[in-house]
Design a protein around this motif. Structure first.
Motif, PDB file in Angstrom:
ATOM      1  N   TRP A 443      41.119  22.434  40.757  1.00 62.61           N
ATOM      2  CA  TRP A 443      40.827  23.854  40.546  1.00 62.61           C
ATOM      3  C   TRP A 443      40.429  24.515  41.858  1.00 62.61           C
ATOM      4  N   VAL A 444      39.631  23.855  42.667  1.00 61.32           N
ATOM      5  CA  VAL A 444      39.223  24.410  43.959  1.00 61.32           C
ATOM      6  C   VAL A 444      40.449  24.639  44.834  1.00 61.32           C
ATOM      7  N   LYS A 445      41.359  23.657  44.837  1.00 61.11           N
ATOM      8  CA  LYS A 445      42.572  23.773  45.658  1.00 61.11           C
ATOM      9  C   LYS A 445      43.423  24.956  45.218  1.00 61.11           C
ATOM     10  N   TYR A 446      43.637  25.084  43.911  1.00 56.95           N
ATOM     11  CA  TYR A 446      44.522  26.149  43.442  1.00 56.95           C
ATOM     12  C   TYR A 446      43.851  27.512  43.492  1.00 56.95           C
ATOM     13  N   SER A 447      42.534  27.574  43.377  1.00 57.69           N
ATOM     14  CA  SER A 447      41.851  28.865  43.527  1.00 57.69           C
ATOM     15  C   SER A 447      41.989  29.372  44.954  1.00 57.69           C
ATOM     16  N   LYS A 448      41.929  28.473  45.932  1.00 58.37           N
ATOM     17  CA  LYS A 448      42.123  28.881  47.332  1.00 58.37           C
ATOM     18  C   LYS A 448      43.546  29.388  47.547  1.00 58.37           C
ATOM     19  N   ARG A 449      44.518  28.694  46.944  1.00 57.28           N
ATOM     20  CA  ARG A 449      45.906  29.134  47.077  1.00 57.28           C
ATOM     21  C   ARG A 449      46.108  30.501  46.415  1.00 57.28           C
ATOM     22  N   GLN A 450      45.497  30.690  45.250  1.00 56.12           N
ATOM     23  CA  GLN A 450      45.619  31.975  44.578  1.00 56.12           C
ATOM     24  C   GLN A 450      45.012  33.085  45.421  1.00 56.12           C
ATOM     25  N   ASN A 451      43.873  32.810  46.035  1.00 56.18           N
ATOM     26  CA  ASN A 451      43.242  33.797  46.920  1.00 56.18           C
ATOM     27  C   ASN A 451      44.159  34.153  48.080  1.00 56.18           C
ATOM     28  N   LYS A 452      44.815  33.143  48.634  1.00 58.70           N
ATOM     29  CA  LYS A 452      45.707  33.372  49.774  1.00 58.70           C
ATOM     30  C   LYS A 452      46.876  34.260  49.357  1.00 58.70           C
ATOM     31  N   TYR A 453      47.463  33.957  48.209  1.00 57.12           N
ATOM     32  CA  TYR A 453      48.589  34.771  47.747  1.00 57.12           C
ATOM     33  C   TYR A 453      48.139  36.197  47.440  1.00 57.12           C
ATOM     34  N   LEU A 454      46.999  36.340  46.750  1.00 57.59           N
ATOM     35  CA  LEU A 454      46.535  37.677  46.385  1.00 57.59           C
ATOM     36  C   LEU A 454      46.225  38.520  47.613  1.00 57.59           C
ATOM     37  N   SER A 455      45.676  37.877  48.633  1.00 59.30           N
ATOM     38  CA  SER A 455      45.391  38.609  49.875  1.00 59.30           C
ATOM     39  C   SER A 455      46.677  39.202  50.444  1.00 59.30           C
ATOM     40  N   ALA A 456      47.748  38.394  50.445  1.00 55.29           N
ATOM     41  CA  ALA A 456      49.027  38.874  50.956  1.00 55.29           C
ATOM     42  C   ALA A 456      49.614  39.951  50.043  1.00 55.29           C
ATOM     43  N   LYS A 457      49.502  39.754  48.733  1.00 52.12           N
ATOM     44  CA  LYS A 457      50.041  40.725  47.780  1.00 52.12           C
ATOM     45  C   LYS A 457      49.324  42.068  47.906  1.00 52.12           C
ATOM     46  N   VAL A 458      47.994  42.036  47.956  1.00 50.85           N
ATOM     47  CA  VAL A 458      47.216  43.275  48.048  1.00 50.85           C
ATOM     48  C   VAL A 458      47.472  43.977  49.375  1.00 50.85           C
ATOM     49  N   ALA A 459      47.572  43.201  50.457  1.00 54.69           N
ATOM     50  CA  ALA A 459      47.843  43.802  51.767  1.00 54.69           C
ATOM     51  C   ALA A 459      49.191  44.524  51.752  1.00 54.69           C
ATOM     52  N   LEU A 460      50.199  43.901  51.134  1.00 56.45           N
ATOM     53  CA  LEU A 460      51.508  44.542  51.054  1.00 56.45           C
ATOM     54  C   LEU A 460      51.444  45.798  50.181  1.00 56.45           C
ATOM     55  N   ALA A 461      50.747  45.704  49.049  1.00 54.86           N
ATOM     56  CA  ALA A 461      50.645  46.858  48.152  1.00 54.86           C
ATOM     57  C   ALA A 461      49.908  48.011  48.810  1.00 54.86           C
ATOM     58  N   ASN A 462      48.814  47.696  49.502  1.00 53.12           N
ATOM     59  CA  ASN A 462      48.064  48.744  50.187  1.00 53.12           C
ATOM     60  C   ASN A 462      48.930  49.439  51.244  1.00 53.12           C
ATOM     61  N   LYS A 463      49.799  48.685  51.865  1.00 55.26           N
ATOM     62  CA  LYS A 463      50.690  49.248  52.884  1.00 55.26           C
ATOM     63  C   LYS A 463      51.799  50.086  52.237  1.00 55.26           C
ATOM     64  N   MET A 464      52.350  49.573  51.131  1.00 53.87           N
ATOM     65  CA  MET A 464      53.460  50.266  50.476  1.00 53.87           C
ATOM     66  C   MET A 464      53.024  51.597  49.869  1.00 53.87           C
ATOM     67  N   PHE A 465      51.767  51.653  49.402  1.00 55.19           N
ATOM     68  CA  PHE A 465      51.332  52.850  48.683  1.00 55.19           C
ATOM     69  C   PHE A 465      50.313  53.666  49.468  1.00 55.19           C
ATOM     70  N   ALA A 466      50.339  53.539  50.749  1.00 51.54           N
ATOM     71  CA  ALA A 466      49.530  54.400  51.611  1.00 51.54           C
ATOM     72  C   ALA A 466      50.292  55.690  51.910  1.00 51.54           C
ATOM     73  N   ASN A 467      49.622  56.614  52.572  1.00 54.09           N
ATOM     74  CA  ASN A 467      50.256  57.865  53.027  1.00 54.09           C
ATOM     75  C   ASN A 467      50.870  58.664  51.880  1.00 54.09           C
ATOM     76  N   GLY A 468      50.125  58.752  50.799  1.00 50.74           N
ATOM     77  CA  GLY A 468      50.549  59.620  49.705  1.00 50.74           C
ATOM     78  C   GLY A 468      51.486  59.009  48.688  1.00 50.74           C
ATOM     79  N   GLN A 469      51.947  57.795  48.919  1.00 47.46           N
ATOM     80  CA  GLN A 469      52.846  57.125  47.974  1.00 47.46           C
ATOM     81  C   GLN A 469      52.022  56.332  46.963  1.00 47.46           C
ATOM     82  N   HIS A 470      51.338  57.033  46.094  1.00 44.74           N
ATOM     83  CA  HIS A 470      50.392  56.377  45.198  1.00 44.74           C
ATOM     84  C   HIS A 470      51.055  55.949  43.880  1.00 44.74           C
ATOM     85  N   LEU A 471      50.411  54.981  43.253  1.00 41.85           N
ATOM     86  CA  LEU A 471      50.920  54.467  41.991  1.00 41.85           C
ATOM     87  C   LEU A 471      50.746  55.485  40.864  1.00 41.85           C
ATOM     88  N   THR A 472      51.783  55.599  40.030  1.00 34.58           N
ATOM     89  CA  THR A 472      51.720  56.420  38.821  1.00 34.58           C
ATOM     90  C   THR A 472      52.332  55.617  37.677  1.00 34.58           C
TER      91      THR A 472
END
Length: 778
Positions: A443-472
């Motif tokens: 569980w510790v191993k996979y929680s770290k992997r999940q954190n790593k993936y989520l960090s990348a996913k959130v970073a990409l999402a924050n970049k994609m929806f910046a500058n007025g391109q917000h989610l609707t």
């Protein structure tokens, strides 16, 4: 000697006690050995089995003995299951330290002799094949006789000698043990805890058993259906690497489905997609592995459609229609798509268990569209697959929530595909540990992997929806304007669950929005990668990892709400939960862009649900619309909470409508929780004052716990009024005495037949026999 034996057995049978004692069976009838019982349907014995015996077994026995969780693994739903018999080994065992050898019919043994070597014992006589021995030496016959000699007590509610808990102790008695079993448990005749079968039904079974218990398969499919089978097998078994990879992907998502060809009328023949070592045109030879993606250990895998000859059960029925349109759709998604396959992926666990590695060559958009097309079926895999059974397995989800999907244009872009490729190791699933796992360290191993993936996913999402391109609400897949799979509702019923098309019932506590990577991981965690025979570590790790995926789906939904409200709403969902879980999605793992939706009230979540329903209105299935329930039954949606608390999880209501017609409704009790983060202390997280109920037209759920039968409008009004006034167990029991078909009702089986007949009218191709293992004793 024969005349003496006949006389003795006549007296024994008349006394209602056909068993003798362990020491006498071998002496009188010889040693047990498997018999050849399967005969052609065209023979006299075969025709009698199909016309007189199988209907009784289906309607009176299979309703409790038909799946992985059948008592003693006795599956009376198929010829192979009847001949295989009983096992004292439990399939569902969350405490075993080492994985158990699988015992799947048609896969893990190919003959009755092999099942005997695996510890299964017969329910039919396997000694000398005489009429006397066939009755005296049959566990099935003696269990029926035991019920005849010790019928249910004449009382509405059965005593403590009856144990209806799912995890009750199982005896799984052999014929040699039956004498002492009957003396110790005279109430344990079959059907257990239900009225005995009728005299006519008993005679049908007795005649069949006396003559040797011959078995016959249902008739083979018609020629038109077999031509469709040939066509689809030809498509799935082409030689090109692209075709082979596509077929492997399709198989790993459809292997639980009941495939049928709707253009051939209402009498559907169902098929299972299986792996075989033999090509189309030859007899299927199963490739038996624990999981659908494990090493087949053959040079070439062939994907075949095997006729499913077993009785269809609601709890395992996943119908999938195949036609010309579906074939063209698959061709466009997997064959016409622009990609190249230079080498087929490995079957090593670290690759095969990770679809992002194994199928990296197939465009993300093709994979995602394929899953979206049959989204209900894919989610139904963990609702009706082996993982589904038991409270510990299901307390990872809320009792009612809506599911939507990110549209492919946003969830399967080149940037997303590139991100998935870069983080394919972080997307690894617990199934790579196979069936024996150490839960805490893993569980510790996979929680770290999940954190790593989520960090990348959130970073990409924050970049994609910046500058007025917000989610609707434009985020949502709208089913291409016609596909009702775009909006689903999942109901949990404590230790079972249901998924249906549409957003059903009152506004839920939470919702999930699934993107491709999340949808795929749920499937490979709970369906393709789950081994019901695995050890405690494997099962526990699967449950714990699902926490991550649920939180991720909820986070996708939260991203549509006002940024300032997200933490507050999530905190309400996870009241009293451990800090380790509530902190899992903190600022560094949270989408930080504001929503593009303009909210006008202080209840943005209610606003959002209304907007989402309006957005998807053209494809929302009206089938279970709770607003269409007529008065006075509609008032049940607003029951006082004390009355709601008394209800079981699933109640079916039949209302007589004319001479031979009925209207059907389902009452669904939603258990409220402060949070669903606790693995073992669910009772401590229950928020009883927040429980709700929904009544819908038709049938939702496969395990009825209460059956109500209302003969006329006056009874409908009295039932609805009485339910609203019920505030304690005594009032609920009085109501059941007036309107319910209890498990002790003298005409229980007649009403069971009515229930199934009405369900067949309502469900059509989705119909299967209900399971009575959860019928309440109240």
């Amino acid at each position: 000697m024969r005349k003496l034996l006949t006389t003795v057995f006549g007296l024994i049978l008349l006394s209602g006690c056909a068993y003798l004692g362990a020491a006498h069976y071998d002496e009188l009838f010889g040693k047990e050995q498997p018999q050849q019982r399967v005969v052609a349907a065209s023979t006299l014995e075969g025709a009698e089995f199909l016309s007189d015996v199988k209907p009784v077994l289906d309607s009176r026995c299979v309703v409790c003995h038909g799946c992985y969780d059948a008592p003693c693994q006795l599956k009376l739903s198929s010829v192979e299951g009847i001949d295989r018999g009983l096992s004292k080994e439990r399939v569902y065992d969350g405490t075993r330290l080492l994985a158990q050898e699988p015992s799947r019919l048609l896969f893990d043994a190919t003959s009755t002799a092999q099942w005997r070597e695996k510890g299964f014992t017969p329910v039919l006589n396997e000694r000398a094949q005489t009429e006397e021995a066939n009755l005296a030496g049959s566990v099935l016959y003696n269990a029926l006789v035991l019920k005849q000699s010790s019928p249910l007590p004449k009382q509405a509610i059965l005593g403590d000698e009856f144990d209806f808990s799912l995890d009750r102790e199982q005896t799984c008695t052999t014929m040699n043990e039956f004498d002492s079993f009957a003396k110790d448990s005279p109430h344990s005749g079959m059907p257990y805890g239900l009225p005995g079968i009728s005299s006519e039904e008993f005679q049908h079974l007795a005649k069949w058993l006396r003559k040797g218990g011959y078995l016959a398969h249902i008739e083979p499919p018609e020629k038109g259906v077999l031509k469709q089978v040939e066509r689809w097998e030809a498509f799935l078994n082409q030689d090109g690497l692209k075709h082979q990879l596509a077929a492997r992907y399709i198989y790993e998502h459809w292997y639980l489905a009941h495939i049928y060809f709707p253009e051939h009328g209402d009498k559907h023949s169902y098929f299972k997609l299986v792996r075989s070592s033999t090509p189309p045109g030859e007899e299927i030879k199963h490739i038996s592995t624990r999981r659908p993606y494990e090493d087949p250990k053959v040079e070439r895998v062939y994907y075949r459609l095997m006729h499913d000859r077993s009785t269809i059960l609601a709890k395992t029925h996943l119908p999938l229609a195949l036609n010309d349109e579906k074939l063209a759709r698959l061709h466009s998604q997997f064959i016409e798509a622009d990609y190249q396959v230079d080498k087929l992926p490995s079957y090593k666990p670290e690759v095969a268990s990770n679809p992002f590695k194994a199928f990296a060559a197939i465009p993300v958009n093709s994979r995602y569209q394929f899953m979206l097309d049959e989204a209900e079926l894919i989610i139904m895999g963990f609702i009706k697959g082996p993982v589904c059974r038991g409270q510990i397995a299901l307390n990872v989800i809320n009792d009612q929530f809506w599911v939507g999907f990110a549209k492919p244009e946003m969830a399967a872009t080149p940037k997303v595909g590139e991100m998935l490729l870069q983080h394919e190791d972080a997307l690894a699933l617990p199934a790579e540990e196979e069936s024996n796992a150490l839960p805490i360290s893993s569980w510790v191993k996979y929680s770290k992997r999940q954190n790593k993936y989520l960090s990348a996913k959130v970073a990409l999402a924050n970049k994609m929806f910046a500058n007025g391109q917000h989610l609707t609400t434009d985020l949502l897949w709208q089913g291409d304007g016609h596909n009702q799979n775009a909006a689903l509702t999942v109901f949990r019923h404590f230790d079972s669950a249901t998924v249906v098309k549409g957003w059903i019932g009152q506004q839920p506590k939470t919702a999930w929005i699934l993107d491709y990577a999340l949808f795929e991981r749920i499937h490979y965690l709970l369906v393709a990668g789950f081994d019901v025979y695995g050890n405690i570590g494997h099962q526990l790790l699967t449950r714990l990892y699902m926490d991550f995926l649920r939180l991720e789906g909820e986070a996708n939904y939260l991203a549509l709400l006002p940024e300032a409200k997200r933490k507050e709403i999530k905190a309400q969902w996870y009241r009293k939960s451990p800090p380790s879980l509530t902190s899992f999605f903190e600022d560094e793992l949270s989408f930080s862009q504001p929503t593009g939706i303009e909210y006008k009230t202080m209840d943005p979540q209610s606003e959002l649900f209304n907007m989402l329903k309006a957005k998807l209105k053209p494809i929302l299935s009206p089938r279970y619309d709770y607003t269409k329930v007529p008065e006075p039954l509609a008032r049940i949606n607003d029951l006082p909470v004390k009355a709601v608390n008394l209800l079981p999880q699933i109640s079916f209501v039949l209302v007589k409508d004319g001479e031979d017609k009925h209207k059907a409704y389902t009452l669904i009790h939603h258990n409220a929780h402060y949070n669903i983060s606790s693995l073992l202390n669910e009772e401590g997280q229950r928020a009883y004052d927040e429980d709700t109920v929904t009544i819908v037209p038709g049938f939702i759920g496969d395990y009825p716990e209460a059956i109500w039968y209302l003969h006329n409008d006056q009874q409908v009004a009295a039932f609805a009024a009485g339910l609203a006034k019920a505030t304690d167990e005594a009032a609920y029991r009085d109501l059941k005495s007036e309107f319910a078909i209890r498990r002790t009702h003298p005409q229980f089986w007649q009403y069971s037949d009515i229930l199934h007949r009405v369900a067949k009218e309502y469900r059509g191709v989705e119909f299967g026999l209900f399971d009575y293992n959860r019928l309440e004793n109240r």
